[in-house]
Enzyme design. Structure first.
Site, short mmCIF file in Angstrom:
data_model
loop_
_atom_site.label_atom_id
_atom_site.label_comp_id
_atom_site.label_asym_id
_atom_site.label_seq_id
_atom_site.Cartn_x
_atom_site.Cartn_y
_atom_site.Cartn_z
N LYS A 169 0.82 -1.22 0.00
CA LYS A 169 0.00 0.00 0.00
C LYS A 169 0.85 1.27 0.00
CE LYS A 169 -2.08 0.51 3.68
NZ LYS A 169 -2.81 0.21 4.89
N THR A 205 3.90 1.52 -1.03
CA THR A 205 4.60 1.55 -2.31
C THR A 205 3.68 2.12 -3.40
OG1 THR A 205 5.86 -0.37 -1.59
CG2 THR A 205 5.87 0.12 -3.95
N ARG A 209 2.77 8.31 6.97
CA ARG A 209 3.12 8.27 8.40
C ARG A 209 4.62 8.13 8.59
NH1 ARG A 209 -0.33 3.25 9.65
NH2 ARG A 209 -0.07 3.14 7.40
N LYS A 226 11.29 -5.53 11.33
CA LYS A 226 11.25 -5.31 9.89
C LYS A 226 12.36 -4.42 9.35
CE LYS A 226 7.74 -1.67 10.15
NZ LYS A 226 8.26 -0.63 9.26
N ALA A 254 -2.68 2.09 14.27
CA ALA A 254 -3.89 1.94 13.46
C ALA A 254 -4.97 1.13 14.18
CB ALA A 254 -3.55 1.30 12.13
N PHE A 283 -3.59 -0.49 7.68
CA PHE A 283 -4.31 -1.76 7.48
C PHE A 283 -5.29 -1.68 6.30
CE2 PHE A 283 -3.68 -2.07 12.33
CZ PHE A 283 -2.43 -2.63 12.18
N PHE A 343 2.91 -8.42 -9.04
CA PHE A 343 4.06 -9.19 -8.55
C PHE A 343 4.56 -10.07 -9.67
CE2 PHE A 343 5.03 -9.41 -3.89
CZ PHE A 343 4.32 -8.30 -3.52
N TRP A 402 6.53 -0.75 -8.02
CA TRP A 402 7.68 -1.28 -7.27
C TRP A 402 8.88 -1.40 -8.21
CZ3 TRP A 402 11.31 -5.07 -7.14
CH2 TRP A 402 11.96 -5.30 -5.91
#
Lengths: 561, 561
Positions: B76, B78, B99, B110, B278, B306, B386, B414
């Site tokens: 999202k 990206t 954010r 991560k 969130a 989310f 993808f 991407w």
């Protein structure tokens, strides 16, 4: 001009009326090109620490220290800023280096400080609040390490860490007594391992001391990796490198290591960088800021926390040794008010002339002069003028200095800025040019820990002997066994007295120092000797300064004074 | 061009190779003059929040949301970055608002994120570490308030605060499970009053939500002063204004309130500002950043946390209402991989073509489309491509959208940056120009709390009914009595399912939502309805991402990916 001849303004009013030069111009005047500094707003910058390796020149380093502080106030930071301004006025390219203030005391007792009157560093509001985020980076790195330790134990504890012997606490840059002693890890299996813990104020973090003693990012990482964090169940020490998180901690500090550049009210360049506690740490700004300032100016004026028995002693035994530099002169700040308190008066009795008390109080100044002479350094007495000083009192100090051949100058930098410090500036350059410098630390690193402490107690404090508690004796043995005894000693002692009894003002004699406990700071590279109780997390007063702080809709700040 | 046709680089490699435009040029392109922004380094800036009152124009606001997230990833952020870049490429002056990332997850799981591939915001290392210090300012303000509360009790407790009913915890911007449940104030009379306490992660602080919902510094102060901090022994609520510290807290946030300006890899201006949780908060960047971006660009692209059941619902019911703006379109991101998981596959089964699973999974997307239609808003489906997607799978999604008259476009942002989002950009501008906008929140503020929750459960989640625990029922009564029931509701629910059972993927029907507990955020201005358990302080994994992070002597960063 004296204070009475103009409307007396508060420090924040003076600071808010200041006409600041864009930091880009300050950087340009220092000869920095754009790749060597980064702006943080229009009036703050970070100057690359890497520059240290590139620059050849070395200016003179002047340390400002003082007699033992009293409630009457000495104005050491004010003299530091004023002297820097004055040196520039008499044609000497000068840079100042000061510590960053801590938010805890700002919100608690004193509302912020960065010099005073017409000798302040600005923008004072930014400097007193989050500034460029260095303290927040240190807080985060410190607490991240704590989280990694607790997570290691939670995830199986392959290093066999004894949760009862973790020596790494947590920190916040606040005054918060309720966090001094806590129990963490409650709530069952998914919520960590229960244990006793506590929070210190960020300036007491070993990472703060390390940031201020590092010579490069590489040195910083090496120091972080050496920090002691705990002992195993078998009593073996556990270091940061055992957790393999020194890379992440260094990453969190990669911007904080660069010295912050601001300016004084008279646009003198000022580095404000780092601020370790002056009791359990060494209490002066970063070596990087000091050395960088000395390379960018012909003179660098810096200060160290508390009186010469604490700040200057540590600057000359620890900081200069770690920084591999030779200081060129020491300015010892005294005020007539404070000297009279050392001569036996209470704060309420200070407004009246009292030559007897003043004469008696000179003994405290004499002790600090002897200390600086013991280090082999040229020095100047700065008598920081207050409006209540009488002519006869000033004359007494003048005569005492003349009789004893102490170089001395009157400072009026609070009320007149740099113009009020020109005599002092001329005297300082004169002693640097005309006096031989025989600087040497007071002890060798190979001396035993006991010998190092005895040397400081005898030669600096003027005490007779040192007694070690049984706990301290056990620690001495343990440090020796671990090979940790070849480090300098960082004394934690009351700042109010030369002895370990805060009530003994003046120049006490024949006293015994009591070393209660030792603490090892392997990353910072010193052994802390605790005498008396040391509070590493202050509390808030009944009416915190924060209650009077405000900011209007358009951003005007009140209550930082 | 697909991923396979070039060497696949990591996000940090792409980011470190980027050629950034000086932030001064980005600011200039936005029409800002020097007094309207401040540099933080060469590639970050803060833009004055006061500008909002001065600018007239209002650009179009595009919200990017997604289907329910799965371990397969939706991209999202990206797509948000890529769409912004693409809009600029097709000649629409566009600004992005995102954010700020939290340090806790960065150090934990991560390693940092700000978009991905050729659609990232940069400088990514700064954004992922301390950035401009906003989160640190919030942490400090939050913990200062906690210290003021404990100090008030310690100093005599004139407000009669019940230490067992303090609802204000402490925070750190770290993952630290050992701090979830603690006891503080131990150690005797001088060290505060013992009580139970706990730490949340900073993004869960109500101050974070407030910063993101405030329209000005004045609004921020008013919201801070309204925050509930405790109850008295008599059960009366105690607010920040009772302690009189809203001025000091606002002072600590006076810089944090200004939106941060950075850029994307293609030099599209991007605001990155604020980052509330969130679940227990509303999960989108600051209203100030969104509105300022919309005034400075013709289009503003933002995202919410989310899936559309959480992020978009809150954006459209809470954020847009608080910000007094009308969104212009919603982009719903889906991937074939994630849709197949909603159709019943496990993560390991995703690499093979499976048209049946994909067809079944479309139901999840259909539900979110219905939600956006219920709000009366134009929308576009963004199928985020993808490399494993087969032509037949893409064709299936295309056909499904065509049959159901859903505007849809393929995104390859991407791998190709803005060029890969031009179709999407054209489709978005087309629906904004050609579709009528009937935006309206789903419920009225005057509806009862129960009605508001029922509306969300039925119209957004597709559930049948709501059950309140006895605790929640007691709280409903108490909130009504205190007059706190006219606020919007902020649902805290698992992000993985439309229901409160994370295992129910796809589009479940006829389920009952269980409201376990309510929480009032009077400063933020919403009532949190907790369904299931919500972790407000994450823990670290066995091998934290931090262990692989490093920075070399010359400052090169590795391990943030």
């Amino acid at each position: 001009m004296s204070e009475s001849s103009k409307t007396v303004k508060s420090d924040i009013e003076i600071a808010q009326e200041a006409v600041l030069t864009p930091i880009a111009s300050i950087a340009e005047k220092l000869g920095l090109n754009e790749s060597e500094w980064e702006p943080y707003g229009r009036y703050k910058a970070k100057v690359s620490a890497h520059l240290l390796e590139k620059l050849d020149a070395d200016g003179k380093i002047i340390l400002v220290t003082s007699i033992n502080p009293t409630p009457a106030g000495e104005g050491k930071s004010t003299v530091t800023v004023g002297l820097g301004q004055a040196l520039n006025r008499i044609g000497k390219k000068t840079v100042i280096a000061l510590r960053e203030p801590s938010l805890g005391p700002t919100m608690g007792l004193k509302g912020g400080a960065a010099g005073g009157g017409y000798s302040q560093v600005v923008p004072m509001e930014d400097i007193n609040l989050h500034f460029t985020g260095d303290f927040h980076a240190i807080t985060t790195a410190h607490n991240a390490l704590a989280a990694f330790i607790d997570n290691h134990i939670h995830q199986g504890n392959s290093l066999n860490i004894d949760p009862r012997r973790i020596v790494w606490k947590r920190v916040l840059d606040l005054n918060d007594r309720a966090l001094r002693h806590v129990i963490i890890g409650l709530g069952g299996k998914t919520n960590g391992v229960p244990r006793e813990d506590g929070f210190d104020i960020t300036v007491a973090s070993e990472i703060m001391a390390i940031l201020c003693l590092s010579l490069s990012l590489e040195d910083l990482k090496a120091r972080l990796s050496r920090m002691l964090i705990a002992y195993t169940y078998d009593g073996e020490p556990v270091f940061v490198q055992d957790l393999q998180v020194e890379g992440a901690l260094t990453l969190l500090l990669k911007e904080a290591i660069h010295p912050n550049l601001v300016q004084t009210l008279e646009n003198t360049p000022a580095f404000v960088h780092g601020g370790p506690f002056a009791n359990i740490a060494h209490g002066c700004n970063s070596i990087l800021a000091t050395k960088l300032g000395a390379k960018l100016g012909d003179y660098l004026v810096t200060e160290a926390g508390f009186g010469a028995d604490l700040g200057a002693e540590k600057f000359l035994n620890i900081t200069a040794r770690a920084g591999k530099f030779t200081p060129n002169a020491v300015v010892i700040v005294a005020t007539i008010r404070a000297l009279k308190m050392h001569g036996g008066l209470t704060k309420d009795e200070l407004k009246d002339e009292n030559l007897d008390a003043l004469a008696a109080g000179m003994e405290n100044l004499a002790c600090h002069i002897d200390t600086i002479r013991a280090f082999g350094l040229p020095y100047v007495i700065a008598l920081n003028h207050f409006i209540t000083d009488t002519d006869r009192e000033v004359a007494l100090v003048n005569e005492w200095c003349a009789e004893n051949n102490h170089p001395m100058a009157l400072s009026k930098v609070w009320e007149d800025g740099g113009a009020g410090g020109e005599d002092l500036a001329r005297m300082v350059t004169k002693v640097i040019e005309e006096t031989e410098n025989h600087y040497h630390p007071l002890y060798a690193l190979d001396d035993s820990i006991e010998e190092k402490i005895q040397t400081i107690v005898r030669k600096v404090y003027g005490g007779a002997k040192v007694e070690f508690s049984s706990k301290a004796n056990r620690q001495l043995a343990s440090f020796k066994k671990n090979g940790w005894d070849k480090l300098p000693v960082c004394m934690a002692k009351t700042q109010y007295s030369l002895s370990d009894n805060p009530k003994l003002l003046g120049r006490p004699h024949d006293f015994t120092m009591h070393v209660r406990e030792l603490k090892i700071s392997l990353g910072a590279g010193f052994i802390v000797a605790l005498t008396g109780s040391v509070l590493t997390m202050p509390g808030l007063p009944k009416h915190p300064a924060a209650l009077d702080m405000n900011v209007t809709a358009d951003g005007k700040v009140t209550g930082l004074f």
